[in-house]
Design an enzyme around this catalytic site. Structure first.
Site, PDB file in Angstrom:
ATOM      1  CB  CYS A 136      -0.928  -0.001   1.202  1.00  0.00           C
ATOM      2  SG  CYS A 136      -1.689  -1.593   1.585  1.00  0.00           S
ATOM      3  CB  ALA A 137       4.124   1.647  -1.656  1.00  0.00           C
ATOM      4  N   PRO A 183       1.423   7.472  -1.778  1.00  0.00           N
ATOM      5  CG  PRO A 183       1.442   9.763  -1.299  1.00  0.00           C
ATOM      6  CD  PRO A 183       0.886   8.460  -0.800  1.00  0.00           C
ATOM      7  N   GLY A 184       4.199   7.272  -1.856  1.00  0.00           N
ATOM      8  CA  GLY A 184       5.620   6.987  -1.884  1.00  0.00           C
ATOM      9  C   GLY A 184       6.473   7.629  -0.820  1.00  0.00           C
ATOM     10  CE  LYS A 205       3.382   6.092   6.227  1.00  0.00           C
ATOM     11  NZ  LYS A 205       2.562   6.812   5.225  1.00  0.00           N
ATOM     12  CB  CYS A 239      -3.352   7.728   8.973  1.00  0.00           C
ATOM     13  SG  CYS A 239      -4.361   7.424   7.509  1.00  0.00           S
TER      14      CYS A 239
END
Length: 447
Positions: free
Chosen positions: A265-266, A268-269, A271, A388
């Site tokens: 579930c990466a 918009p990038g 992390k 979150c």
């Protein structure tokens, strides 16, 4: 809530009418609140198609975020002056009124300008009949504002208030208050480009007031938000915009160079990029995201920062369709799809789009992802489950369920600068901690 769906508004056609900022904001709010559109998508469509001046863009954003944030209160105030509901086909007029009330209640805009420009919006939206209505309502509000101060509400749906009260009886009021405030702008310095101290000097030279974030190893807090294009060397990848809470993930996961790492579930990038920055771009990183459109955002993030990862459009809740490392992953990050109730201050449209039924569906998806990815982790490897959200059903209760169904799970303690300890993980809360509301649970697979 799909925060990346395309806008329904043909802004090229709309802007041919030369709408003023109040009319534009009213249309966007109408799309978001009545039609379930994404705040981010609507603002982006307006900016992409119109290319407004920085001043107009900032003011439209202020109005839209303000009305979405305070909709419950503004709607209650409006009810004191509108004697009968506005017809469904004319609902945009209701949002013109809310835009006007927001200016009078919360902004320093001169009253005469707020009134004249807001009333003018009716004509521009082909609702000339409503000019007298809006003018009368706003002038009546000016005459009797103190009589309706009790109309102030939490501006949260009842189900969210009830859920927060149940989950955090000692903190729910602080959370609700914080959700209605503007979130600070936090940036993460790319340690591969420069040190945090050096970037602070760059900000100072650009006349941008900032300070070290005491709760993040790479973070900086800006005194006031700025457009990203004004951040020194942003395009060259010297920093990224990321809240303090989100910056904790790579640190908690304890990533190392040359490890095999999965970021599920990466998009918009943010992390994914932080992981690669911390390992000096020297790791086998697979970044998985179900949405092809959001994968483009992920690729753009990595490209701007000059980082390398294998990006896959795939569903992390089903059997892997991407190429797996032969020995499994050393680290797995699950930033699970969730209700988003910990980031309402940044995304106030969540209050209008999310439902209790959505949460129940998300809980099932979260469980499927946990179940599906655990076998991909090496013995001795670490998996970080995070959301979150501030709802225990999406967080600690999920790990409770997962641990009861897996004998090879070891719960690891987490070193975090500022959070509440839960049974299996830790939780940050807006209004209680100086960051967004996030949950983190760190699991080790026994050898």
């Amino acid at each position: 809530m799909d925060t990346h769906c395309k806008s329904e508004i043909n802004w090229a056609r709309v802007m041919a009418k030369k709408l003023n900022t109040r009319a534009i904001a009213a249309r966007i709010c109408w799309q978001i609140i009545d039609k379930g559109r994404s705040l981010e998508a609507e603002i982006n469509a307006y900016v992409d198609d119109r290319d407004p001046s920085p001043k107009d863009k900032a003011f439209v954003q202020e109005l839209v975020y303000g009305v979405c944030r305070w909709y419950g209160e503004l709607d209650e105030v409006a009810s004191h002056f509108i004697k009968s509901p506005i017809r469904r086909k004319d609902r945009v007029v209701h949002f013109v009124l809310l835009v006007g009330l927001y200016q009078l209640r919360y902004l320093t805009t001169a009253d005469h300008a707020a009134l004249s420009e807001t009333v003018q919006a009716c004509k521009q939206l082909n609702k000339i009949w409503a000019k007298n209505l809006i003018n009368g309502c706003l002038r009546a509000y000016q005459r009797t504002p103190t009589e309706i101060e009790d109309a102030a509400r939490s501006s949260h749906p009842d189900w969210i208030i009830n859920a927060l009260t149940k989950a955090w009886p000692n903190h729910h009021l602080a959370i609700i208050y914080a959700n209605n405030q503007r979130a600070p702008m936090c940036i993460r310095v790319n340690r591969l480009r420069c040190s945090r101290d050096q970037y602070l000097k760059n900000l100072e030279a650009a006349d941008i007031e900032a300070s070290i974030d005491p709760n993040s190893e790479d973070g900086i807090l800006l005194a006031s938000p700025v457009n990203v294009e004004n951040l020194p060397r942003f395009v060259e990848g010297y920093c990224s915009v990321q809240d303090t809470a989100a910056q904790q993930a790579a640190q908690i996961l304890d990533v190392k160079s040359q490890q095999s790492i999965l970021d599920a579930c990466a998009a918009p990038g943010g992390k994914t990029a932080h992981i690669l920055e911390r390992v000096e771009n020297d790791a086998h990183v697979d970044a998985v995201e179900i949405s092809a459109q959001r994968n483009e955002q992920l690729k753009a993030t990595l490209s701007r920062l000059a980082l390398k990862a294998n990006v896959y459009a795939a569903d992390a809740s089903v059997s892997p369709s991407w190429k797996l490392p032969s020995m499994g992953y050393d680290r797995i990050l699950i930033d699970a799809p969730c209700s988003g109730l910990g980031v309402i201050r940044r995304h106030p449209d969540i209050k209008h789009h999310r439902t209790l039924q959505d949460v129940r569906k998300l809980i099932e998806i979260q469980r499927k992802i946990l179940q599906n990815l655990w076998p991909l982790l090496k013995p001795g490897g670490l998996m970080l489950y995070m959301t979150c959200s501030v709802l225990p059903d999406e967080n600690d209760h999920q790990l409770d369920w997962f641990i009861k169904n897996h004998e090879d799970v070891i719960v690891r303690s987490i070193d975090h600068p500022n959070a509440l300890q839960q049974k299996f993980g830790i939780q940050t809360l807006p209004g209680v901690h100086p960051m967004d509301g996030f949950y983190y649970g760190l699991l080790e697979k026994s050898i």
